[in-house]
Design a protein around this motif. Sequence first.
Motif, PDB file in Angstrom:
ATOM      1  N   LYS A  85       0.774  -1.162  -0.131  1.00  0.00           N
ATOM      2  CA  LYS A  85       0.236   0.189  -0.062  1.00  0.00           C
ATOM      3  C   LYS A  85       0.845   1.162  -0.257  1.00  0.00           C
ATOM      4  O   LYS A  85       0.897   2.508  -0.820  1.00  0.00           O
ATOM      5  N   ARG A  86       1.883   1.447   1.163  1.00  0.00           N
ATOM      6  CA  ARG A  86       3.037   2.817   0.849  1.00  0.00           C
ATOM      7  C   ARG A  86       3.381   3.176  -0.436  1.00  0.00           C
ATOM      8  O   ARG A  86       3.094   3.984  -0.834  1.00  0.00           O
ATOM      9  N   ARG A  87       3.977   1.681  -0.626  1.00  0.00           N
ATOM     10  CA  ARG A  87       4.370   1.659  -2.234  1.00  0.00           C
ATOM     11  C   ARG A  87       3.368   2.176  -3.776  1.00  0.00           C
ATOM     12  O   ARG A  87       4.038   1.931  -4.318  1.00  0.00           O
ATOM     13  N   HIS A  88       1.987   1.331  -3.670  1.00  0.00           N
ATOM     14  CA  HIS A  88       1.257   1.956  -4.492  1.00  0.00           C
ATOM     15  C   HIS A  88       0.316   2.976  -4.530  1.00  0.00           C
ATOM     16  O   HIS A  88      -0.226   3.283  -5.336  1.00  0.00           O
ATOM     17  N   PHE A  89      -0.038   2.940  -3.279  1.00  0.00           N
ATOM     18  CA  PHE A  89      -0.587   3.894  -2.601  1.00  0.00           C
ATOM     19  C   PHE A  89      -0.113   5.532  -1.566  1.00  0.00           C
ATOM     20  O   PHE A  89      -0.885   6.540  -1.666  1.00  0.00           O
ATOM     21  N   GLY A  90       0.538   5.334  -1.727  1.00  0.00           N
ATOM     22  CA  GLY A  90       0.976   6.284  -0.268  1.00  0.00           C
ATOM     23  C   GLY A  90       0.910   5.482   1.250  1.00  0.00           C
ATOM     24  O   GLY A  90      -0.054   4.605   1.492  1.00  0.00           O
ATOM     25  N   GLY A  91       1.470   6.550   2.111  1.00  0.00           N
ATOM     26  CA  GLY A  91       1.754   5.772   3.094  1.00  0.00           C
ATOM     27  C   GLY A  91       0.622   6.591   3.986  1.00  0.00           C
ATOM     28  O   GLY A  91      -0.320   5.728   5.255  1.00  0.00           O
ATOM     29  N   ASP A  92      -0.315   7.541   4.027  1.00  0.00           N
ATOM     30  CA  ASP A  92      -1.238   7.450   4.180  1.00  0.00           C
ATOM     31  C   ASP A  92      -2.350   7.608   3.274  1.00  0.00           C
ATOM     32  O   ASP A  92      -2.346   6.758   3.070  1.00  0.00           O
ATOM     33  N   ASP A  93      -3.458   7.348   5.082  1.00  0.00           N
ATOM     34  CA  ASP A  93      -4.843   6.895   4.131  1.00  0.00           C
ATOM     35  C   ASP A  93      -5.340   7.867   3.294  1.00  0.00           C
ATOM     36  O   ASP A  93      -4.797   8.726   3.468  1.00  0.00           O
ATOM     37  N   GLY A  94      -6.209   7.372   2.267  1.00  0.00           N
ATOM     38  CA  GLY A  94      -6.937   8.448   1.715  1.00  0.00           C
ATOM     39  C   GLY A  94      -8.096   7.831   0.509  1.00  0.00           C
ATOM     40  O   GLY A  94      -7.964   6.624   0.862  1.00  0.00           O
ATOM     41  N   ILE A  95      -8.571   8.515  -0.486  1.00  0.00           N
ATOM     42  CA  ILE A  95     -10.025   8.202  -0.779  1.00  0.00           C
ATOM     43  C   ILE A  95      -9.939   9.172  -2.627  1.00  0.00           C
ATOM     44  O   ILE A  95      -9.088  10.076  -2.543  1.00  0.00           O
TER      45      ILE A  95
END
Length: 132
Positions: A85-95
């Motif tokens: 998730k951190r590599r492909h979406f980012g470390g923070d939660d988000g929408i």
Amino acid sequence: MFTFPIPAVRKVVERGIADAAANGGFRNPYYGTRPGEGERPGLWLVGDKGVYIMSNGKLAEGSRALVVYSEQCHPNSDIDLWDYKRRHFGGDDGIEFIEAERVIPLFDRNMRATHLNVELTDTEIGLSLITR
């Protein structure tokens, strides 16, 4: 990259439309910080504990949105979902909001495709189809 079966993506969009018709419209994915943006048929790509898509219609009291986890980042998977998730979406939660008018025609033009791939960059959301 995050992969979702096309029939599941269609169900998420359809559920959002049905919820919106029954309950007065679409939810704002940006918690009201951008009024009117994203308040139309589509789906939310959510990074939280895993990465999933979810329906975006307003919900009746006590009901829940339809959620489908990506194949690569499901909480019950074997891989290190936090690192992925951190590599492909980012470390923070988000929408991120993805318009139905962007995905449904893509599916309808490629009837042999079985899965939607979603790839995030710093500036855009890339969509592609694959056949398995």
